[in-house]
Design a protein around this motif. Sequence first.
Motif, PDB file in Angstrom:
ATOM      1  N   PHE A 160       0.835  -1.211   0.000  1.00 12.01           N
ATOM      2  CA  PHE A 160       0.000   0.000   0.000  1.00 12.01           C
ATOM      3  C   PHE A 160       0.868   1.258   0.000  1.00 12.01           C
ATOM      4  CE2 PHE A 160      -1.352   3.229   3.130  1.00 12.01           C
ATOM      5  CZ  PHE A 160      -2.289   3.897   2.356  1.00 12.01           C
ATOM      6  N   VAL A 161       1.877   1.297   0.863  1.00 10.10           N
ATOM      7  CA  VAL A 161       2.757   2.468   0.945  1.00 10.10           C
ATOM      8  C   VAL A 161       3.519   2.660  -0.368  1.00 10.10           C
ATOM      9  CG1 VAL A 161       4.751   3.467   2.122  1.00 10.10           C
ATOM     10  CG2 VAL A 161       2.984   2.298   3.449  1.00 10.10           C
ATOM     11  N   LYS A 162       4.004   1.549  -0.945  1.00  9.55           N
ATOM     12  CA  LYS A 162       4.748   1.613  -2.209  1.00  9.55           C
ATOM     13  C   LYS A 162       3.874   2.191  -3.330  1.00  9.55           C
ATOM     14  CE  LYS A 162       7.206  -1.398  -5.491  1.00  9.55           C
ATOM     15  NZ  LYS A 162       6.301  -1.122  -6.633  1.00  9.55           N
ATOM     16  N   ASN A 163       2.601   1.799  -3.354  1.00 11.17           N
ATOM     17  CA  ASN A 163       1.695   2.304  -4.395  1.00 11.17           C
ATOM     18  C   ASN A 163       1.229   3.725  -4.102  1.00 11.17           C
ATOM     19  OD1 ASN A 163       1.713  -0.077  -5.915  1.00 11.17           O
ATOM     20  ND2 ASN A 163       0.070  -0.986  -4.704  1.00 11.17           N
ATOM     21  N   GLY A 164       1.175   4.087  -2.813  1.00 13.58           N
ATOM     22  CA  GLY A 164       0.600   5.366  -2.445  1.00 13.58           C
ATOM     23  C   GLY A 164       1.559   6.539  -2.449  1.00 13.58           C
ATOM     24  N   LEU A 165       2.820   6.304  -2.085  1.00 15.43           N
ATOM     25  CA  LEU A 165       3.774   7.414  -1.973  1.00 15.43           C
ATOM     26  C   LEU A 165       3.962   8.182  -3.281  1.00 15.43           C
ATOM     27  CD1 LEU A 165       6.553   6.035   0.409  1.00 15.43           C
ATOM     28  CD2 LEU A 165       4.856   7.815   0.871  1.00 15.43           C
ATOM     29  N   PRO A 166       4.074   7.504  -4.434  1.00 14.44           N
ATOM     30  CA  PRO A 166       4.220   8.274  -5.684  1.00 14.44           C
ATOM     31  C   PRO A 166       3.040   9.194  -5.969  1.00 14.44           C
ATOM     32  CG  PRO A 166       4.842   5.979  -6.030  1.00 14.44           C
ATOM     33  CD  PRO A 166       4.196   6.053  -4.676  1.00 14.44           C
ATOM     34  N   LEU A 167       1.871   8.874  -5.443  1.00 12.95           N
ATOM     35  CA  LEU A 167       0.682   9.689  -5.703  1.00 12.95           C
ATOM     36  C   LEU A 167       0.769  11.042  -5.009  1.00 12.95           C
ATOM     37  CD1 LEU A 167      -2.038   6.918  -5.237  1.00 12.95           C
ATOM     38  CD2 LEU A 167      -1.095   7.773  -7.390  1.00 12.95           C
ATOM     39  N   LEU A 168       1.612  11.149  -3.982  1.00 12.25           N
ATOM     40  CA  LEU A 168       1.719  12.395  -3.234  1.00 12.25           C
ATOM     41  C   LEU A 168       2.471  13.470  -4.010  1.00 12.25           C
ATOM     42  CD1 LEU A 168       2.555  11.030   0.342  1.00 12.25           C
ATOM     43  CD2 LEU A 168       0.325  11.608  -0.611  1.00 12.25           C
ATOM     44  N   LYS A 169       3.172  13.068  -5.079  1.00 12.57           N
ATOM     45  CA  LYS A 169       3.991  14.014  -5.824  1.00 12.57           C
ATOM     46  C   LYS A 169       3.177  14.856  -6.801  1.00 12.57           C
ATOM     47  CE  LYS A 169       8.033  10.979  -5.592  1.00 12.57           C
ATOM     48  NZ  LYS A 169       9.047  10.201  -6.374  1.00 12.57           N
ATOM     49  N   SER A 170       1.991  14.390  -7.164  1.00  7.48           N
ATOM     50  CA  SER A 170       1.190  15.127  -8.144  1.00  7.48           C
ATOM     51  C   SER A 170      -0.234  15.300  -7.644  1.00  7.48           C
ATOM     52  CB  SER A 170       1.168  14.395  -9.481  1.00  7.48           C
ATOM     53  OG  SER A 170       0.558  13.131  -9.338  1.00  7.48           O
ATOM     54  N   ALA A 171      -0.833  16.392  -8.027  1.00  7.42           N
ATOM     55  CA  ALA A 171      -2.237  16.648  -7.676  1.00  7.42           C
ATOM     56  C   ALA A 171      -2.854  17.550  -8.735  1.00  7.42           C
ATOM     57  CB  ALA A 171      -2.333  17.290  -6.298  1.00  7.42           C
ATOM     58  N   SER A 172      -2.636  17.145  -9.981  1.00  6.96           N
ATOM     59  CA  SER A 172      -3.104  17.980 -11.084  1.00  6.96           C
ATOM     60  C   SER A 172      -4.571  17.766 -11.413  1.00  6.96           C
ATOM     61  CB  SER A 172      -2.251  17.706 -12.330  1.00  6.96           C
ATOM     62  OG  SER A 172      -2.290  16.310 -12.640  1.00  6.96           O
ATOM     63  N   SER A 173      -5.072  16.582 -11.124  1.00  5.65           N
ATOM     64  CA  SER A 173      -6.458  16.279 -11.465  1.00  5.65           C
ATOM     65  C   SER A 173      -7.278  16.000 -10.213  1.00  5.65           C
ATOM     66  CB  SER A 173      -6.518  15.051 -12.385  1.00  5.65           C
ATOM     67  OG  SER A 173      -6.080  13.892 -11.684  1.00  5.65           O
ATOM     68  N   THR A 174      -8.593  15.955 -10.413  1.00  7.85           N
ATOM     69  CA  THR A 174      -9.486  15.648  -9.288  1.00  7.85           C
ATOM     70  C   THR A 174      -9.203  14.267  -8.732  1.00  7.85           C
ATOM     71  OG1 THR A 174     -11.219  17.024 -10.255  1.00  7.85           O
ATOM     72  CG2 THR A 174     -11.892  15.447  -8.579  1.00  7.85           C
ATOM     73  N   GLN A 175      -8.874  13.316  -9.620  1.00  5.00           N
ATOM     74  CA  GLN A 175      -8.566  11.958  -9.184  1.00  5.00           C
ATOM     75  C   GLN A 175      -7.312  11.928  -8.320  1.00  5.00           C
ATOM     76  OE1 GLN A 175     -10.543   9.169  -9.832  1.00  5.00           O
ATOM     77  NE2 GLN A 175      -9.222   8.345  -8.224  1.00  5.00           N
ATOM     78  N   ASP A 176      -6.313  12.737  -8.654  1.00  6.93           N
ATOM     79  CA  ASP A 176      -5.093  12.818  -7.851  1.00  6.93           C
ATOM     80  C   ASP A 176      -5.390  13.329  -6.453  1.00  6.93           C
ATOM     81  OD1 ASP A 176      -3.491  11.882  -9.902  1.00  6.93           O
ATOM     82  OD2 ASP A 176      -3.048  13.884 -10.676  1.00  6.93           O
ATOM     83  N   VAL A 177      -6.256  14.324  -6.368  1.00  2.00           N
ATOM     84  CA  VAL A 177      -6.628  14.883  -5.068  1.00  2.00           C
ATOM     85  C   VAL A 177      -7.344  13.832  -4.221  1.00  2.00           C
ATOM     86  CG1 VAL A 177      -8.067  16.607  -3.906  1.00  2.00           C
ATOM     87  CG2 VAL A 177      -6.743  17.240  -5.931  1.00  2.00           C
ATOM     88  N   GLU A 178      -8.266  13.114  -4.860  1.00  2.00           N
ATOM     89  CA  GLU A 178      -8.991  12.068  -4.123  1.00  2.00           C
ATOM     90  C   GLU A 178      -8.053  10.969  -3.651  1.00  2.00           C
ATOM     91  OE1 GLU A 178     -12.061  10.753  -6.726  1.00  2.00           O
ATOM     92  OE2 GLU A 178     -13.308  12.550  -6.452  1.00  2.00           O
ATOM     93  N   ASN A 179      -7.080  10.604  -4.486  1.00  2.00           N
ATOM     94  CA  ASN A 179      -6.125   9.570  -4.105  1.00  2.00           C
ATOM     95  C   ASN A 179      -5.259  10.014  -2.930  1.00  2.00           C
ATOM     96  OD1 ASN A 179      -7.003   7.796  -6.088  1.00  2.00           O
ATOM     97  ND2 ASN A 179      -5.529   8.521  -7.599  1.00  2.00           N
ATOM     98  N   LYS A 180      -4.864  11.283  -2.931  1.00  2.00           N
ATOM     99  CA  LYS A 180      -4.094  11.810  -1.809  1.00  2.00           C
ATOM    100  C   LYS A 180      -4.906  11.755  -0.519  1.00  2.00           C
ATOM    101  CE  LYS A 180      -0.661  14.987  -3.692  1.00  2.00           C
ATOM    102  NZ  LYS A 180      -0.146  16.378  -3.630  1.00  2.00           N
ATOM    103  N   GLY A 181      -6.146  12.184  -0.600  1.00  2.00           N
ATOM    104  CA  GLY A 181      -7.008  12.137   0.580  1.00  2.00           C
ATOM    105  C   GLY A 181      -7.208  10.722   1.076  1.00  2.00           C
ATOM    106  N   LEU A 182      -7.368   9.797   0.128  1.00  2.00           N
ATOM    107  CA  LEU A 182      -7.537   8.389   0.482  1.00  2.00           C
ATOM    108  C   LEU A 182      -6.282   7.849   1.159  1.00  2.00           C
ATOM    109  CD1 LEU A 182      -9.588   6.065   0.189  1.00  2.00           C
ATOM    110  CD2 LEU A 182      -8.490   5.483  -1.976  1.00  2.00           C
ATOM    111  N   PHE A 183      -5.115   8.215   0.637  1.00  2.00           N
ATOM    112  CA  PHE A 183      -3.847   7.768   1.225  1.00  2.00           C
ATOM    113  C   PHE A 183      -3.715   8.280   2.660  1.00  2.00           C
ATOM    114  CE2 PHE A 183       0.648   8.217   2.173  1.00  2.00           C
ATOM    115  CZ  PHE A 183       1.146   6.975   1.822  1.00  2.00           C
ATOM    116  N   ILE A 184      -4.059   9.530   2.895  1.00  2.46           N
ATOM    117  CA  ILE A 184      -3.971  10.109   4.239  1.00  2.46           C
ATOM    118  C   ILE A 184      -4.939   9.405   5.188  1.00  2.46           C
ATOM    119  CG2 ILE A 184      -4.396  12.199   5.601  1.00  2.46           C
ATOM    120  CD1 ILE A 184      -3.492  13.797   3.101  1.00  2.46           C
ATOM    121  N   PHE A 185      -6.151   9.158   4.705  1.00  8.21           N
ATOM    122  CA  PHE A 185      -7.184   8.532   5.550  1.00  8.21           C
ATOM    123  C   PHE A 185      -6.759   7.125   5.970  1.00  8.21           C
ATOM    124  CE2 PHE A 185     -11.261   6.155   5.930  1.00  8.21           C
ATOM    125  CZ  PHE A 185     -11.749   6.821   7.043  1.00  8.21           C
TER     126      PHE A 185
END
Length: 330
Positions: free
Chosen positions: A153-178
């Motif tokens: 989970f951490v391996k898949n989630g950490l790269p997502l924190l580097k980008s937040a250009s789209s709505t999906q990226d924002v949702e993924n970041k929020g999901l990772f934090i939660f």
Amino acid sequence: MQLILLTINAVGLLLTFSRSVWILWLISAVAVLLLIPQLRTKKSIVYMAGCHLASLIIAMAIKQDVLFFLNRVASIQTKTLEFQIRLVYWKDSFQMFMDYLWGGTGGGGWAVLQHAYQSQEYFVKFIHNHYVQVFLDIGLIGGLCWLALIAVFVKNGLPLLKSASSTQDVENKGLFIFITVMLLHAGFDFDLTFPLMLTLLVSLMLLMPQKVMALEVKRVKLIAAGTVVILVAFFFGRMAAGYHWKEQAVRAVRANDLVYAQEQLKRAERAVPWSSSVLYESAKIYVRMGNGSGDSSHYEKAEGELLKAKGMVPEQKLYNDLLESINKNE
């Protein structure tokens, strides 16, 4: 709608009176603002602050106390009694883990065996650390498998924190934090011991973007897999019903409806015949019946239930103590 749900959720978190929950909630709120630039606007901050203020007011109204949170907040420190006693649990569990290193103690093993390992007298059903609990229950190999799932989970989630250009990226970041907050809280409590919470955690993990392999499944294999799924679903559904009947029995005892409680426990015993705790609850009801009527036959029935429970879990101190108490009264 999301703001309404945020307010309701915050009310619930406040009313847990859990200091660790409050600290993690604060950390997650700060993390959201730091990692998601889109939420650092004046409008978003005002909305979120308004939701938290509304939740505090609602919680005050429910508790009918404006300063209900003050004592709990003031006592947030590492020297609190709850944290200190949990350190004792974790320390005492080390030798138990070493004694049951590979296969673990089995589900509920900590509750059964703790009296033989504790450095001071206490009883706690769960050790208040899901990671320690997993290693105790299923041993080193099973515990490492659990950590491997988190590592993926951490391996898949950490790269997502580097980008937040789209709505999906924002949702993924929020999901990772939660999910991260849930995993952190599991280090201080036993919430993931509940099947519903563990299922929620794993389901949220699976929502994270990840690389998967596409497999072609033939019709015969699909039928075989479907059959296995149906059998597994039936087994767990039957088990869930059994423990539901046990819970109904416990509630009936609180309402002093002992006859109905025994009926539900008999149903539970047929559904989950391996459960010694069902027999223990039945024995306690027979003891209450004997205390109320003075009929010694109830104590004999209680003794029979306890002997069956003890046969399943010989080292369970609760069963032995109640059995000794019955023998003394007889």
